[in-house]
Design a protein around this motif. Sequence first.
Motif, PDB file in Angstrom:
ATOM      1  N   CYS A 177      36.612  59.356  16.625  1.00  0.00           N
ATOM      2  CA  CYS A 177      35.209  59.067  16.954  1.00  0.00           C
ATOM      3  C   CYS A 177      34.327  59.193  15.718  1.00  0.00           C
ATOM      4  O   CYS A 177      33.446  58.365  15.480  1.00  0.00           O
ATOM      5  CB  CYS A 177      34.736  60.014  18.050  1.00  0.00           C
ATOM      6  SG  CYS A 177      33.025  59.761  18.565  1.00  0.00           S
ATOM      7  N   GLY A 178      34.578  60.226  14.902  1.00  0.00           N
ATOM      8  CA  GLY A 178      33.783  60.396  13.691  1.00  0.00           C
ATOM      9  C   GLY A 178      33.966  59.251  12.719  1.00  0.00           C
ATOM     10  O   GLY A 178      33.005  58.773  12.117  1.00  0.00           O
ATOM     11  N   ARG A 179      35.201  58.781  12.568  1.00  0.00           N
ATOM     12  CA  ARG A 179      35.449  57.656  11.660  1.00  0.00           C
ATOM     13  C   ARG A 179      34.838  56.373  12.198  1.00  0.00           C
ATOM     14  O   ARG A 179      34.334  55.543  11.438  1.00  0.00           O
ATOM     15  CB  ARG A 179      36.956  57.483  11.445  1.00  0.00           C
ATOM     16  CG  ARG A 179      37.600  58.653  10.735  1.00  0.00           C
ATOM     17  CD  ARG A 179      39.010  58.311  10.263  1.00  0.00           C
ATOM     18  NE  ARG A 179      39.862  57.914  11.368  1.00  0.00           N
ATOM     19  CZ  ARG A 179      40.538  58.761  12.135  1.00  0.00           C
ATOM     20  NH1 ARG A 179      40.441  60.072  11.912  1.00  0.00           N
ATOM     21  NH2 ARG A 179      41.315  58.336  13.105  1.00  0.00           N
ATOM     22  N   CYS A 180      34.868  56.200  13.513  1.00  0.00           N
ATOM     23  CA  CYS A 180      34.243  55.007  14.106  1.00  0.00           C
ATOM     24  C   CYS A 180      32.729  55.031  13.915  1.00  0.00           C
ATOM     25  O   CYS A 180      32.119  53.991  13.648  1.00  0.00           O
ATOM     26  CB  CYS A 180      34.590  54.923  15.585  1.00  0.00           C
ATOM     27  SG  CYS A 180      36.320  54.528  15.921  1.00  0.00           S
ATOM     28  N   ILE A 181      32.130  56.214  14.046  1.00  0.00           N
ATOM     29  CA  ILE A 181      30.685  56.330  13.830  1.00  0.00           C
ATOM     30  C   ILE A 181      30.337  56.005  12.384  1.00  0.00           C
ATOM     31  O   ILE A 181      29.349  55.311  12.099  1.00  0.00           O
ATOM     32  CB  ILE A 181      30.201  57.739  14.221  1.00  0.00           C
ATOM     33  CG1 ILE A 181      30.314  57.931  15.740  1.00  0.00           C
ATOM     34  CG2 ILE A 181      28.767  57.966  13.759  1.00  0.00           C
ATOM     35  CD1 ILE A 181      29.968  59.329  16.200  1.00  0.00           C
ATOM     36  N   SER A 182      31.144  56.491  11.439  1.00  0.00           N
ATOM     37  CA  SER A 182      30.900  56.185  10.029  1.00  0.00           C
ATOM     38  C   SER A 182      31.016  54.687   9.768  1.00  0.00           C
ATOM     39  O   SER A 182      30.202  54.103   9.049  1.00  0.00           O
ATOM     40  CB  SER A 182      31.905  56.948   9.154  1.00  0.00           C
ATOM     41  OG  SER A 182      31.721  58.347   9.286  1.00  0.00           O
ATOM     42  N   ALA A 183      32.020  54.046  10.361  1.00  0.00           N
ATOM     43  CA  ALA A 183      32.171  52.595  10.196  1.00  0.00           C
ATOM     44  C   ALA A 183      30.998  51.849  10.820  1.00  0.00           C
ATOM     45  O   ALA A 183      30.529  50.842  10.279  1.00  0.00           O
ATOM     46  CB  ALA A 183      33.482  52.136  10.822  1.00  0.00           C
ATOM     47  N   MET A 184      30.499  52.346  11.957  1.00  0.00           N
ATOM     48  CA  MET A 184      29.349  51.715  12.599  1.00  0.00           C
ATOM     49  C   MET A 184      28.107  51.804  11.711  1.00  0.00           C
ATOM     50  O   MET A 184      27.341  50.849  11.592  1.00  0.00           O
ATOM     51  CB  MET A 184      29.074  52.378  13.943  1.00  0.00           C
ATOM     52  CG  MET A 184      27.910  51.762  14.717  1.00  0.00           C
ATOM     53  SD  MET A 184      27.372  52.786  16.095  1.00  0.00           S
ATOM     54  CE  MET A 184      26.670  54.189  15.228  1.00  0.00           C
ATOM     55  N   PHE A 185      27.911  52.960  11.056  1.00  0.00           N
ATOM     56  CA  PHE A 185      26.771  53.117  10.147  1.00  0.00           C
ATOM     57  C   PHE A 185      26.889  52.170   8.951  1.00  0.00           C
ATOM     58  O   PHE A 185      25.874  51.654   8.465  1.00  0.00           O
ATOM     59  CB  PHE A 185      26.658  54.562   9.672  1.00  0.00           C
ATOM     60  CG  PHE A 185      26.032  55.475  10.675  1.00  0.00           C
ATOM     61  CD1 PHE A 185      24.875  55.108  11.331  1.00  0.00           C
ATOM     62  CD2 PHE A 185      26.591  56.709  10.965  1.00  0.00           C
ATOM     63  CE1 PHE A 185      24.280  55.943  12.265  1.00  0.00           C
ATOM     64  CE2 PHE A 185      26.010  57.553  11.889  1.00  0.00           C
ATOM     65  CZ  PHE A 185      24.848  57.175  12.547  1.00  0.00           C
ATOM     66  N   VAL A 186      28.104  51.955   8.468  1.00  0.00           N
ATOM     67  CA  VAL A 186      28.297  51.011   7.361  1.00  0.00           C
ATOM     68  C   VAL A 186      27.857  49.615   7.780  1.00  0.00           C
ATOM     69  O   VAL A 186      27.123  48.923   7.061  1.00  0.00           O
ATOM     70  CB  VAL A 186      29.772  51.007   6.906  1.00  0.00           C
ATOM     71  CG1 VAL A 186      30.009  49.891   5.890  1.00  0.00           C
ATOM     72  CG2 VAL A 186      30.146  52.352   6.299  1.00  0.00           C
ATOM     73  N   PHE A 187      28.303  49.180   8.961  1.00  0.00           N
ATOM     74  CA  PHE A 187      27.946  47.841   9.444  1.00  0.00           C
ATOM     75  C   PHE A 187      26.447  47.732   9.707  1.00  0.00           C
ATOM     76  O   PHE A 187      25.807  46.741   9.313  1.00  0.00           O
ATOM     77  CB  PHE A 187      28.735  47.540  10.725  1.00  0.00           C
ATOM     78  CG  PHE A 187      28.377  46.231  11.367  1.00  0.00           C
ATOM     79  CD1 PHE A 187      28.819  45.027  10.831  1.00  0.00           C
ATOM     80  CD2 PHE A 187      27.590  46.192  12.507  1.00  0.00           C
ATOM     81  CE1 PHE A 187      28.483  43.817  11.416  1.00  0.00           C
ATOM     82  CE2 PHE A 187      27.239  44.991  13.097  1.00  0.00           C
ATOM     83  CZ  PHE A 187      27.693  43.800  12.552  1.00  0.00           C
ATOM     84  N   LEU A 188      25.851  48.745  10.355  1.00  0.00           N
ATOM     85  CA  LEU A 188      24.429  48.693  10.678  1.00  0.00           C
ATOM     86  C   LEU A 188      23.574  48.715   9.409  1.00  0.00           C
ATOM     87  O   LEU A 188      22.570  47.985   9.323  1.00  0.00           O
ATOM     88  CB  LEU A 188      24.070  49.875  11.583  1.00  0.00           C
ATOM     89  CG  LEU A 188      22.619  49.940  12.082  1.00  0.00           C
ATOM     90  CD1 LEU A 188      22.251  48.678  12.845  1.00  0.00           C
ATOM     91  CD2 LEU A 188      22.412  51.171  12.959  1.00  0.00           C
ATOM     92  N   THR A 189      23.957  49.514   8.435  1.00  0.00           N
ATOM     93  CA  THR A 189      23.202  49.560   7.182  1.00  0.00           C
ATOM     94  C   THR A 189      23.294  48.240   6.440  1.00  0.00           C
ATOM     95  O   THR A 189      22.329  47.800   5.801  1.00  0.00           O
ATOM     96  CB  THR A 189      23.721  50.706   6.302  1.00  0.00           C
ATOM     97  OG1 THR A 189      23.649  51.936   7.037  1.00  0.00           O
ATOM     98  CG2 THR A 189      22.886  50.841   5.037  1.00  0.00           C
ATOM     99  N   TYR A 190      24.448  47.594   6.523  1.00  0.00           N
ATOM    100  CA  TYR A 190      24.596  46.276   5.895  1.00  0.00           C
ATOM    101  C   TYR A 190      23.649  45.261   6.539  1.00  0.00           C
ATOM    102  O   TYR A 190      22.979  44.493   5.835  1.00  0.00           O
ATOM    103  CB  TYR A 190      26.049  45.815   6.027  1.00  0.00           C
ATOM    104  CG  TYR A 190      26.315  44.437   5.461  1.00  0.00           C
ATOM    105  CD1 TYR A 190      26.428  44.235   4.093  1.00  0.00           C
ATOM    106  CD2 TYR A 190      26.454  43.339   6.306  1.00  0.00           C
ATOM    107  CE1 TYR A 190      26.672  42.974   3.572  1.00  0.00           C
ATOM    108  CE2 TYR A 190      26.699  42.077   5.796  1.00  0.00           C
ATOM    109  CZ  TYR A 190      26.804  41.897   4.432  1.00  0.00           C
ATOM    110  OH  TYR A 190      27.043  40.654   3.928  1.00  0.00           O
ATOM    111  N   ILE A 191      23.571  45.262   7.879  1.00  0.00           N
ATOM    112  CA  ILE A 191      22.676  44.343   8.579  1.00  0.00           C
ATOM    113  C   ILE A 191      21.212  44.649   8.242  1.00  0.00           C
ATOM    114  O   ILE A 191      20.405  43.738   7.985  1.00  0.00           O
ATOM    115  CB  ILE A 191      22.905  44.418  10.097  1.00  0.00           C
ATOM    116  CG1 ILE A 191      24.336  43.984  10.446  1.00  0.00           C
ATOM    117  CG2 ILE A 191      21.901  43.554  10.840  1.00  0.00           C
ATOM    118  CD1 ILE A 191      24.676  42.581  10.041  1.00  0.00           C
TER     119      ILE A 191
END
Length: 289
Positions: A129-143
Motif C-alpha cells: 500500500c505504501g509503495r502504491c501511494i508513492s507511485a500515485m503521488f508520482v503520477f499526480l505530481t506529473y499531471i
Amino acid sequence: MDGMKPESTAEENQDEREESKGCFECCIKCLGGVPYASLVATILCFSGVALFCGCGHVALTGTVTMVENHFSRITSDHATLIDVVQILQYIIYGIACFFFLYGIILLAEGFYTTSAVKEMHSEFKTTVCGRCISAMFVFLTYILGLGWLGIFGFSAVPVFLFYNMWTTCGAMKSPIANLTSVDNICVDVRQYGIIPWNASPGKACGSTLSDICNTSEFYLSYHLYIVACAGAGATVIALIHYLMILAANWAYLKGACQQTHDYQDIKTRDDQELQDVQSRSKEGLNSYS
C-alpha cells in the motif's frame, strides 16, 4: 562525610554529561531524518502558489477597474469580463487551498520515505500500500506539473498585453519622426477579446492613453501580473523537484522491498536446510541406538 562529596559530585557530572550526550545524539538523529529536499520543494511550492494566487487576484481586480473606467462605460459590455474574472478568482481560491494541503501531504510522504530508506536494513518493512501511494503521488505530481506549465503560459498572456501598452506609452514620450501626431498612437483592447467590438470607446489614444498608463491600476496590475507569472514558474520548478524526489524515493522503496524479499527467501531456505540436517541427525542417532 567530606570525602564522599567529591565522589558524588563526579557522579553527578558524569550523569549530566551522559544526559547532554543523549540529547545531542537525539537531535542529530532527528535532523538526519528530515527530508531536506522535500522541505525545500515545499517552501518553493508554497511561495510560488502564494505569489501567483495573491498577486493574480489583486491584478485581476485592478484590470476590471481599469476597463470599467477607461475602455467600457456600459456595464453590459464588460459583464462577461466581470464573470470570467470572478470565476478565475474562485479558481485561485481553490488552487491555494489544494496546494496548501498537497504540499503538506508531500512533505509527510517525504518523511515517511526518508525513514523507510534509512531503516531498510532494520526491522522496518515497506508495504504494498505504501509503495502504491508513492507511485500515485508520482503520477499526480506529473499531471499537476503539466497543468502548471499551462498556467504559467496563461499567466504570461496578460503580461504581454500590459507590456504592449507600456511600450506604447513609452513610444509617446519619444515619438517616431514619421508620425505627424501623438494622437495617432492608440491601444484597442477590443482586438484582444477582452470586451466586444461594439463596446464604447474600446480604445484609448494620445493623452488619454498616457493618462491610463500613469494610473495606479495600470502600474500595479502590470507588475503584479509579472510577479504572478514568476510565482507560476516557481511552482513549476517546485513540482519538477517534487517529481524527482518522489521518483527516487519510490525506486528506493522498491529496491528495499526486493532486498527484503530476497533476504526472506534466503532465510527460509537456510531454516529449511537446518531443519533437514537436524532431522537427518536425529534419524542417524535413532539408527545407532
